[in-house]
Design an enzyme around this catalytic site. Structure first.
Site, PDB file in Angstrom:
ATOM      1  N   ASP A   1      60.897 -20.729  35.267  1.00 63.38           N
ATOM      2  CA  ASP A   1      62.126 -20.302  35.903  1.00 63.38           C
ATOM      3  C   ASP A   1      62.640 -21.464  36.746  1.00 63.38           C
ATOM      4  OD1 ASP A   1      63.092 -17.438  37.979  1.00 63.38           O
ATOM      5  OD2 ASP A   1      64.221 -18.839  36.748  1.00 63.38           O
TER       6      ASP A   1
ATOM      7  N   ASP B   1      59.661 -10.715  31.169  1.00 63.57           N
ATOM      8  CA  ASP B   1      58.571 -11.152  32.059  1.00 63.57           C
ATOM      9  C   ASP B   1      58.539 -10.246  33.271  1.00 63.57           C
ATOM     10  OD1 ASP B   1      60.704 -12.465  33.973  1.00 63.57           O
ATOM     11  OD2 ASP B   1      58.731 -12.615  34.935  1.00 63.57           O
TER      12      ASP B   1
ATOM     13  N   CYS C   1      43.010   2.693  24.069  1.00 61.18           N
ATOM     14  CA  CYS C   1      43.111   1.219  24.161  1.00 61.18           C
ATOM     15  C   CYS C   1      41.863   0.592  23.548  1.00 61.18           C
ATOM     16  CB  CYS C   1      43.232   0.805  25.630  1.00 61.18           C
ATOM     17  SG  CYS C   1      43.364  -0.991  25.859  1.00 61.18           S
TER      18      CYS C   1
ATOM     19  N   CYS D   1      41.072  -2.656  24.006  1.00 54.79           N
ATOM     20  CA  CYS D   1      40.804  -3.958  24.637  1.00 54.79           C
ATOM     21  C   CYS D   1      39.332  -4.053  25.024  1.00 54.79           C
ATOM     22  CB  CYS D   1      41.704  -4.158  25.853  1.00 54.79           C
ATOM     23  SG  CYS D   1      41.107  -3.443  27.393  1.00 54.79           S
TER      24      CYS D   1
ATOM     25  N   CYS E   1      38.214  -1.733  27.895  1.00 58.66           N
ATOM     26  CA  CYS E   1      38.071  -0.312  27.540  1.00 58.66           C
ATOM     27  C   CYS E   1      36.908  -0.082  26.580  1.00 58.66           C
ATOM     28  CB  CYS E   1      39.378   0.190  26.941  1.00 58.66           C
ATOM     29  SG  CYS E   1      40.704   0.233  28.163  1.00 58.66           S
TER      30      CYS E   1
ATOM     31  N   HIS F   1      43.190  -5.560  31.288  1.00 52.77           N
ATOM     32  CA  HIS F   1      43.652  -4.342  30.599  1.00 52.77           C
ATOM     33  C   HIS F   1      45.172  -4.169  30.718  1.00 52.77           C
ATOM     34  CE1 HIS F   1      44.264  -0.222  29.338  1.00 52.77           C
ATOM     35  NE2 HIS F   1      44.978  -0.091  30.447  1.00 52.77           N
TER      36      HIS F   1
END
Ligand SMILES: CN(C)CCSCc1cc(N)cc2c(=O)[nH]c(N)nc12
Ligand SMILES: [Zn+2]
Length: 375
Positions: free
Chosen positions: A95, A269, A307, A309, A312, A338
């Site tokens: 940015d 974002d 989930c 991931c 998890c 997560h």
């Protein structure tokens, strides 16, 4: 020859009009719509580059203002640029610092040349101009840079917003002139104009006439109600070229990502997932979960049973609650991983829904399960 920024439109969802695309950059290609984890100080807090790649992060954000103040863009340049400095060899977007000057610093004085303000860390007086913001981003060597803009507070008077938009357009032209590596690095103009349709149109047309490789929509996610954001997107995106990427700045709640994709946004974002993770709040397919809550003390199931991931698959709510309550750093690494995975996976599902021409159906299903439809 390194490839400059190029947007490839793959498909438009027949049901919603959302776009499936690819953005090619000098440091690789990522699919869109895409969520970009935020690494303001050259780190996505508590995450390693390996973990970011593992979870599917295609591009990360960093910040001109913050890196200018600390450690200094000259040090980053001497290190070989931001990619080398933070050991991230995929795309980076920075940015321009405009937003931070207006949001972090007091004693601001805006003039045509640029903005006078105080360093929010030391209090020393500083000055940042469009040319200065480009010098810093050129030193950082990010793949996608942002033009220096003013993001007025919400709400703002029409007359103030009109003069601000016209100055932001003049600043954008100065940024293009000061851009050192137009052949390789992309510079996005930032559309402003608040909630005023004619000012959003004027801002978009000013920037499109300068033919940027991409366009950000700024001045949103600054406290306005979600229906105002959606209305502004509805009358702004039609003025942006369909063959260039569109980045909605500062937006990251699950419903806003889906609603933004439906309205033709390609990139998002937000600090939300990493910020709430650090206070133990998790995004799950059944809504938000505050893991400190006593009801999870003996809950040996995963944060989110839907989930896949690694958090998890390997840790329980009880264990993560224990770490978070004990203020153990590893607990915040698990919650951050997560939450980022949740949003990156959500965008993967959004891309699949666009491929299957069913993004509106997906929105209904996701909102119902997450609880967005609850009164
Ligand atoms: C990590 N992020 C919080 C920083 C990147 S996005 C910052 C950011 C957020 C929002 N909401 C609006 C604007 C805006 O209008 N202009 C600029 N330059 N940046 C903006
Ligand atoms: Zn998970």
């Amino acid at each position: 020859m390194t490839e400059p920024i190029r947007y490839e439109l793959i498909k438009t969802c027949k049901q919603s009009g959302a776009r499936l695309g690819k953005l090619h950059t000098p440091h690789g290609t990522f699919e869109t719509p895409m969520f970009m984890p935020v690494g303001t100080l050259a780190t996505v807090k508590t995450m390693s580059p390996e973990e970011l790649k593992e979870m599917g992060a295609g591009v990360i954000l960093s910040n001109t203002y913050h890196l200018w103040l600390r450690p200094g863009h000259d040090i980053v340049k001497e290190a070989g640029g931001l990619h080398k400095f933070m050991n991230w060899d995929q795309p980076i977007l920075t940015d321009s610092g405009g937003f931070q000057v207006f949001s972090l610093s007091d004693l601001r004085q805006i003039e045509e040349k640029g903005v006078h303000f105080r360093n929010h860390l030391s209090g020393e007086k500083l000055f940042l101009s469009p040319e200065g913001a480009m010098d810093i981003q050129n030193a950082l060597g990010s793949d996608i840079m942002m033009a220096f803009d003013e993001c007025p507070p919400y709400p703002a008077e029409y007359d103030y917003m009109k003069s601000s938009v016209e100055r932001t357009s003049r600043w954008a032209e100065r940024c293009l002139t000061a851009h050192a590596r137009k052949d390789v690095q992309g510079l996005f103009g930032i559309v402003q104009g608040g909630e005023y349709e004619e000012l959003r149109k004027q801002s978009a047309q000013d920037l499109v006439s300068l033919d940027f490789p991409g366009y950000a929509i700024g001045g949103l996610s600054v406290g306005e109600p979600k229906d105002v954001m959606n209305r502004v997107l509805d009358f702004t995106t039609p003025h942006l070229p369909s063959d260039k990427p569109r980045y909605l700045m500062g937006v990251g709640s699950p419903d806003s990502l889906i609603d933004g994709a439906i309205r033709g946004i390609d990139m998002f974002d937000c600090v939300l997932p990493t910020r709430i993770a650090r206070n133990g709040t998790l995004m799950t397919s059944n809504g938000r979960l505050v893991v400190r809550n006593a009801k999870y003390a003996r809950d040996f199931g995963p944060l989110d049973e839907n989930c896949d991931c690694k958090v998890c698959r390997n840790y329980s709510r009880a264990y993560i609650r224990h770490l978070v309550k004990a203020n153990e750093t590893y607990g915040f690494r698990l919650t951050t991983y997560h939450n980022l995975y949740f949003l990156l996976n959500l965008m993967k599902q959004v891309r699949q829904a666009i491929m299957d021409d069913r993004l509106l159906d997906f929105k209904e299903e996701f909102f119902e399960q997450y609880g967005f439809n609850k009164p």
